[in-house]
Write an enzyme that holds these catalytic residues in place. Structure first.
Site, PDB file in Angstrom:
ATOM      1  CE  LYS A  10      -4.518   1.017   0.387  1.00  0.00           C
ATOM      2  NZ  LYS A  10      -5.541   0.406  -0.489  1.00  0.00           N
ATOM      3  CB  THR A  55      -3.442  -3.129  -0.602  1.00  0.00           C
ATOM      4  OG1 THR A  55      -4.682  -2.799  -1.230  1.00  0.00           O
ATOM      5  CG2 THR A  55      -2.616  -4.022  -1.518  1.00  0.00           C
ATOM      6  CG  ASP A  56      -8.948  -1.519   3.245  1.00  0.00           C
ATOM      7  OD1 ASP A  56      -8.885  -0.294   3.021  1.00  0.00           O
ATOM      8  OD2 ASP A  56      -9.677  -2.008   4.134  1.00  0.00           O
ATOM      9  NE  ARG A 173     -12.731  23.210  12.836  1.00  0.00           N
ATOM     10  CZ  ARG A 173     -13.256  23.666  11.704  1.00  0.00           C
ATOM     11  NH1 ARG A 173     -13.797  22.817  10.839  1.00  0.00           N
ATOM     12  NH2 ARG A 173     -13.261  24.955  11.423  1.00  0.00           N
ATOM     13  CD  GLN A 216     -16.443  30.735   7.591  1.00  0.00           C
ATOM     14  OE1 GLN A 216     -15.921  30.087   8.511  1.00  0.00           O
ATOM     15  NE2 GLN A 216     -17.267  30.174   6.725  1.00  0.00           N
ATOM     16  CG  ASN A 242     -11.337  24.192   6.443  1.00  0.00           C
ATOM     17  OD1 ASN A 242     -10.601  24.597   7.324  1.00  0.00           O
ATOM     18  ND2 ASN A 242     -12.646  24.327   6.488  1.00  0.00           N
ATOM     19  CG  HIS A 244     -11.014  19.014   5.265  1.00  0.00           C
ATOM     20  ND1 HIS A 244     -11.670  19.725   6.234  1.00  0.00           N
ATOM     21  CD2 HIS A 244     -11.514  19.436   4.076  1.00  0.00           C
ATOM     22  CE1 HIS A 244     -12.555  20.537   5.656  1.00  0.00           C
ATOM     23  NE2 HIS A 244     -12.465  20.389   4.355  1.00  0.00           N
TER      24      HIS A 244
END
Length: 279
Positions: A10, A55-56, A173, A216, A242, A244
């Site tokens: 992977k 591979t996962d 977050r 913002q 962003n 993420h």
């Protein structure tokens, strides 16, 4: 025909590890490739997949080992990954791992390194833009791709909810962005270089030390701070996508998410823009 050699695995397993066992967080972002060799010939020559580790599954192993060893140095971490495959799967003869790191440096606030706010090493591309006629000139300076993050003191709540809303609110977050910013000069500073640095320093101080209810509001406060720091600029424009970092669901492996392991993603991303002036 003879199968001379083979390997599989992977690639581009992107993982951000955040060590949060003290107030001073440590971040390590890696792009990992794990390649396995061993008794896999039959998968190629006979279509027999019975020995093949999906591979996962390789990706999942990297992720839950990242959670189990969140503070391990990179050299130690890749050794842990290799040992896991070699110890658990007797038909795996070799493990080749390439892990490249995205380096982050602590933001300095009033001369001290901040506990949970960082900038990307080798960061940003400064630029200058001039529009000139015989009658007038408009000079702007700026920077593109200026990347920074903080591991806490950021949330996203109380937004519009309807049938299209799937995102869950959170008061804590990871906040990261690659900012494009430009500012228009209305006067001549004693040093453009020092003034440009002061603009970025003022914005980063706000970013690091102020709770963010959303990109913002943080952008606006950063722009305000830049204008206050350098009176020779008339306005500043900010564009903050962003970047993420998505929490990795490790519940199938008996591990809870506690803000320590994330998947970095590039697209799609939120794009937030504004211009702040002295008005």
């Amino acid at each position: 025909m003879a199968l001379i050699r083979n390997s599989y695995g992977k690639g581009r397993v992107r993982v951000m590890r955040v060590a949060r066992d003290s107030a001073c967080h440590e971040v390590r972002e890696l792009n990992v490739q794990v390649m396995l060799s061993g008794a896999f010939d039959a998968a190629y020559t006979e279509g027999d997949n019975s020995s093949v580790i999906a591979t996962d599954s390789v990706k999942n192993i990297v992720n839950f080992l990242a959670r189990d060893h969140v503070g391990a140095e990179n050299e130690v971490f890749v050794g842990i990954i290799a040992s896991h495959f070699l110890d658990r799967y007797p038909h795996v003869a070799g493990v080749d791992i390439l892990a490249s790191e995205t380096k982050w440096s602590r933001i300095g606030v009033d001369g001290a390194p901040h506990d949970h706010a960082f900038t990307l090493d080798g960061n940003g591309r400064p630029f200058v833009k001039l529009a000139a006629t015989r009658e007038s000139r408009t000079l702007a300076s700026g920077i593109t791709g200026f990347t920074f993050l903080k591991t806490t003191e950021s949330g996203w709540e109380n937004y519009w909810f309807d049938e299209a809303t799937t995102l869950k609110p959170t008061a804590d977050r990871l906040f990261a962005t690659a900012m494009d910013a430009s500012w228009v000069w209305s006067g001549v500073p004693a040093s453009y270089e020092k003034a440009n640095a002061a603009i970025l320093d003022a914005g980063l101080k706000v970013f690091a030390t102020t709770y963010s209810p959303g990109v913002q509001n943080t952008m606006y406060l950063m722009g305000e701070a830049a204008l206050a720091a350098v009176p020779e600029i008339a306005e500043i424009s900010l564009a903050c996508p962003n970047k993420h970092y998505l929490p990795i669901d490790l519940s199938p492996f008996g591990r809870a998410f506690d803000g320590q392991v994330f998947t970095p993603t590039d697209e799609p991303h939120g794009q937030i823009e504004c211009t702040i002036g002295r008005g």
